[in-house]
Design an enzyme around this catalytic site. Structure first.
Site, PDB file in Angstrom:
ATOM      1  N   CYS A 120       1.195  13.969  25.914  1.00  0.00           N
ATOM      2  CA  CYS A 120       0.369  14.189  27.023  1.00  0.00           C
ATOM      3  C   CYS A 120       0.679  12.759  27.472  1.00  0.00           C
ATOM      4  CB  CYS A 120      -1.339  14.518  27.362  1.00  0.00           C
ATOM      5  SG  CYS A 120      -0.443  16.256  26.604  1.00  0.00           S
ATOM      6  N   HIS A 260      -4.996  12.927  33.088  1.00  0.00           N
ATOM      7  CA  HIS A 260      -4.359  13.792  32.004  1.00  0.00           C
ATOM      8  C   HIS A 260      -4.688  15.112  32.515  1.00  0.00           C
ATOM      9  CE1 HIS A 260      -1.960  16.341  29.623  1.00  0.00           C
ATOM     10  NE2 HIS A 260      -3.410  16.533  29.057  1.00  0.00           N
ATOM     11  N   ASN A 290      -3.181  22.639  31.538  1.00  0.00           N
ATOM     12  CA  ASN A 290      -2.474  21.425  30.765  1.00  0.00           C
ATOM     13  C   ASN A 290      -0.726  21.507  30.535  1.00  0.00           C
ATOM     14  OD1 ASN A 290      -2.350  19.680  28.667  1.00  0.00           O
ATOM     15  ND2 ASN A 290      -3.601  19.644  27.273  1.00  0.00           N
TER      16      ASN A 290
HETATM   17  N1  ACO Z   1     -12.335  32.425  25.175  1.00  0.00           N
HETATM   18  C1  ACO Z   1     -13.410  32.756  24.085  1.00  0.00           C
HETATM   19  N2  ACO Z   1     -14.053  31.470  23.519  1.00  0.00           N
HETATM   20  C2  ACO Z   1     -13.183  30.549  23.169  1.00  0.00           C
HETATM   21  C3  ACO Z   1     -12.213  30.371  23.411  1.00  0.00           C
HETATM   22  C4  ACO Z   1     -11.696  31.300  24.123  1.00  0.00           C
HETATM   23  N3  ACO Z   1     -11.065  31.555  24.718  1.00  0.00           N
HETATM   24  N4  ACO Z   1     -11.154  29.774  23.270  1.00  0.00           N
HETATM   25  C5  ACO Z   1     -12.502  29.761  21.948  1.00  0.00           C
HETATM   26  N5  ACO Z   1     -13.982  29.686  21.268  1.00  0.00           N
HETATM   27  C6  ACO Z   1     -14.868  29.619  21.032  1.00  0.00           C
HETATM   28  C7  ACO Z   1     -14.614  29.246  19.439  1.00  0.00           C
HETATM   29  O1  ACO Z   1     -14.573  30.583  18.343  1.00  0.00           O
HETATM   30  C8  ACO Z   1     -16.611  28.817  19.463  1.00  0.00           C
HETATM   31  O2  ACO Z   1     -16.953  30.048  18.864  1.00  0.00           O
HETATM   32  P1  ACO Z   1     -17.685  29.629  17.948  1.00  0.00           P
HETATM   33  O3  ACO Z   1     -19.003  28.706  17.894  1.00  0.00           O
HETATM   34  O4  ACO Z   1     -19.085  31.243  17.281  1.00  0.00           O
HETATM   35  O5  ACO Z   1     -16.685  29.417  16.638  1.00  0.00           O
HETATM   36  C9  ACO Z   1     -16.836  28.929  20.975  1.00  0.00           C
HETATM   37  O6  ACO Z   1     -16.550  28.970  21.739  1.00  0.00           O
HETATM   38  C10 ACO Z   1     -16.762  27.290  21.049  1.00  0.00           C
HETATM   39  O7  ACO Z   1     -15.505  26.645  20.687  1.00  0.00           O
HETATM   40  P2  ACO Z   1     -15.229  25.371  20.901  1.00  0.00           P
HETATM   41  O8  ACO Z   1     -14.140  24.648  19.852  1.00  0.00           O
HETATM   42  O9  ACO Z   1     -16.061  24.160  21.051  1.00  0.00           O
HETATM   43  O10 ACO Z   1     -15.460  24.892  22.699  1.00  0.00           O
HETATM   44  P3  ACO Z   1     -15.362  23.541  23.343  1.00  0.00           P
HETATM   45  O11 ACO Z   1     -16.625  23.711  24.529  1.00  0.00           O
HETATM   46  O12 ACO Z   1     -15.274  22.795  22.440  1.00  0.00           O
HETATM   47  O13 ACO Z   1     -13.808  23.686  23.986  1.00  0.00           O
HETATM   48  C11 ACO Z   1     -11.611  23.212  24.687  1.00  0.00           C
HETATM   49  C12 ACO Z   1     -12.959  24.079  23.376  1.00  0.00           C
HETATM   50  C13 ACO Z   1     -11.683  24.198  25.655  1.00  0.00           C
HETATM   51  C14 ACO Z   1     -10.023  23.467  23.650  1.00  0.00           C
HETATM   52  C15 ACO Z   1     -11.908  21.510  24.132  1.00  0.00           C
HETATM   53  O14 ACO Z   1     -12.230  21.469  22.997  1.00  0.00           O
HETATM   54  C16 ACO Z   1     -11.060  20.746  24.472  1.00  0.00           C
HETATM   55  O15 ACO Z   1     -10.403  21.391  25.902  1.00  0.00           O
HETATM   56  N6  ACO Z   1     -10.642  19.945  23.317  1.00  0.00           N
HETATM   57  C17 ACO Z   1      -9.568  18.477  24.320  1.00  0.00           C
HETATM   58  C18 ACO Z   1      -8.197  19.763  24.334  1.00  0.00           C
HETATM   59  C19 ACO Z   1      -7.088  18.642  24.844  1.00  0.00           C
HETATM   60  O16 ACO Z   1      -7.943  17.602  25.883  1.00  0.00           O
HETATM   61  N7  ACO Z   1      -6.485  18.450  24.745  1.00  0.00           N
HETATM   62  C20 ACO Z   1      -5.130  17.563  24.855  1.00  0.00           C
HETATM   63  C21 ACO Z   1      -3.821  17.455  24.094  1.00  0.00           C
HETATM   64  S1  ACO Z   1      -2.976  17.948  24.815  1.00  0.00           S
HETATM   65  C22 ACO Z   1      -1.109  17.992  24.199  1.00  0.00           C
HETATM   66  O17 ACO Z   1      -0.962  16.485  24.009  1.00  0.00           O
HETATM   67  C23 ACO Z   1      -0.418  18.426  23.976  1.00  0.00           C
END
Ligand code: ACO
Length: 335
Positions: A120, A260, A290
């Protein structure tokens, strides 16, 4: 990396363009595929929909359309290009490079061409590379493209990742400028954390594509979202601060930040840490999700086409992603 010497040319953005596939996939469409909801996705990421390429479309196809628009915007012909850099983690082929395919298709007969893989952060890495070639006088016109078809690497059974990504391409033509406009400073970095945090482990030489890697979906995007999130909320403001410091500026001097587009909460956190209002960040994540290396140039080109930038504006571009990598630059707008 800083270019204070006004006797040297700077790499100015003289044209931008972007292309996104027509097919829109909404959060409601995803509700039918995995256990998720529009509400969860909007609240946790800010994404409402993303674009998904047709099966027969490859990365170079959308990169080509974005490139044509950027060239037209710059008012130059492909034959005038010295170099084409394509930042992508989803090339058409492992080899030859997507940049070489575009060199031929665009008719950029005298251009050198190579791909750059920095996930990214790739487009901003590409801009920094273009700046080196232009500042040292080696080249005068360079096309930098960020293009991805991530949908072909998504694990559509993994709700943790499949809701986040989309497809698209953005391009910018950099030209040698002697009026003080162009890239003023850059900051690039990597901490070397591997695919256990973020990556596509299968299909390379560590885990070559096989029936086993395909059935275990090792050749699909894998991410520890919480780890990447913790990294990103620091990496984005920190790299911006370093670029600003190298340019001898403070955040309040910036007209715009083009970050990004991974998660609206990461952009909000950067806005707080830099004490810069969210309104000065270019945000299109709700429509495209993304798009990895394409996120920054699509946001840049879309905002440019909407007339948001004025000549002389100071604009920061910033990316972060697999590697883990980060990159930013401060640009004085030339158009
Ligand atoms: N729908 C519903 N529930 C979900 C989903 C979904 N799509 N995805 C995860 N959950 C659940 C999880 O299973 C978890 O449930 P649990 O508590 O029972 O285990 C709960 O939601 C919370 O999960 P978290 O991972 O803590 O959620 P978070 O608020 O951290 O959001 C996310 C997840 C959106 C992926 C976030 O962590 C994020 O944005 N991370 C960064 C991603 C990023 O920046 N990538 C950039 C680089 S990409 C590249 O280089 C190709």
């Amino acid at each position: 990396m800083i270019t204070e010497n006004l006797n040297r040319p700077r790499a100015a953005i003289i044209g931008t363009g972007f292309c996104v596939p027509e097919r829109v996939m909404t959060n409601y469409d995803l509700e039918k595929i995995v256990d998720t909801s529009d509400r969860w996705i909007v609240e946790r990421t800010g994404i409402r929909e993303r674009r998904i390429a047709a099966d027969d479309v490859a990365t170079s196809d959308i990169a080509y359309e974005a490139a044509l628009k950027a060239l037209e915007d710059a008012g130059i012909r492909a034959a005038e290009l010295d170099l084409i850099i394509v930042a992508t983690l989803t090339p058409d082929y492992l080899t030859p490079s997507t940049a070489s395919l575009l060199q031929k298709r665009l008719g950029a007969d005298r251009a050198a061409a190579f791909d750059l893989q920095s996930a990214c952060s790739g487009f901003v890495y590409g801009a920094a590379v273009a700046a080196q070639f232009i500042e040292n006088g080696f080249y005068k016109r360079i096309l930098v493209i960020g293009a991805e078809i991530l949908s072909k690497y998504i694990n559509w059974e993994d709700r943790n990742t499949c809701v986040l990504f989309g497809d698209g391409a953005g391009a910018a033509v950099f030209g040698a400028a002697e009026d003080g406009s162009g890239i003023l400073s850059c900051d690039l970095g990597s901490d070397g954390r591997g695919p256990e945090v973020l990556g596509i482990p299968g299909g390379g030489t560590r885990y070559p594509a096989s029936e086993d890697t395909i059935s275990r979906k090792v050749n699909r995007i894998h991410m520890d979202g919480r780890d990447v999130f913790r990294f990103a909320v620091k990496a984005l403001p920190n790299t911006l601060k370093r670029s600003l410091e190298k340019a001898g500026m403070t955040a309040d001097e910036l007209a715009w930040i083009v970050p990004h587009q991974a998660n609206i909460r990461i952009i909000e956190a950067a806005s707080k840490r830099l004490a810069m209002p969210l309104e000065r960040f270019i945000v299109n994540i709700e429509r495209y999700g993304n798009i990895s290396a394409a996120s920054v140039p699509v946001a840049l080109a879309e905002a440019d086409a909407a007339g948001k930038f004025n000549k002389g504006d100071l604009i920061a571009l910033a990316g972060f992603g697999a590697g883990l990598t980060w990159a930013s630059c401060v640009v004085k707008w030339a158009k």
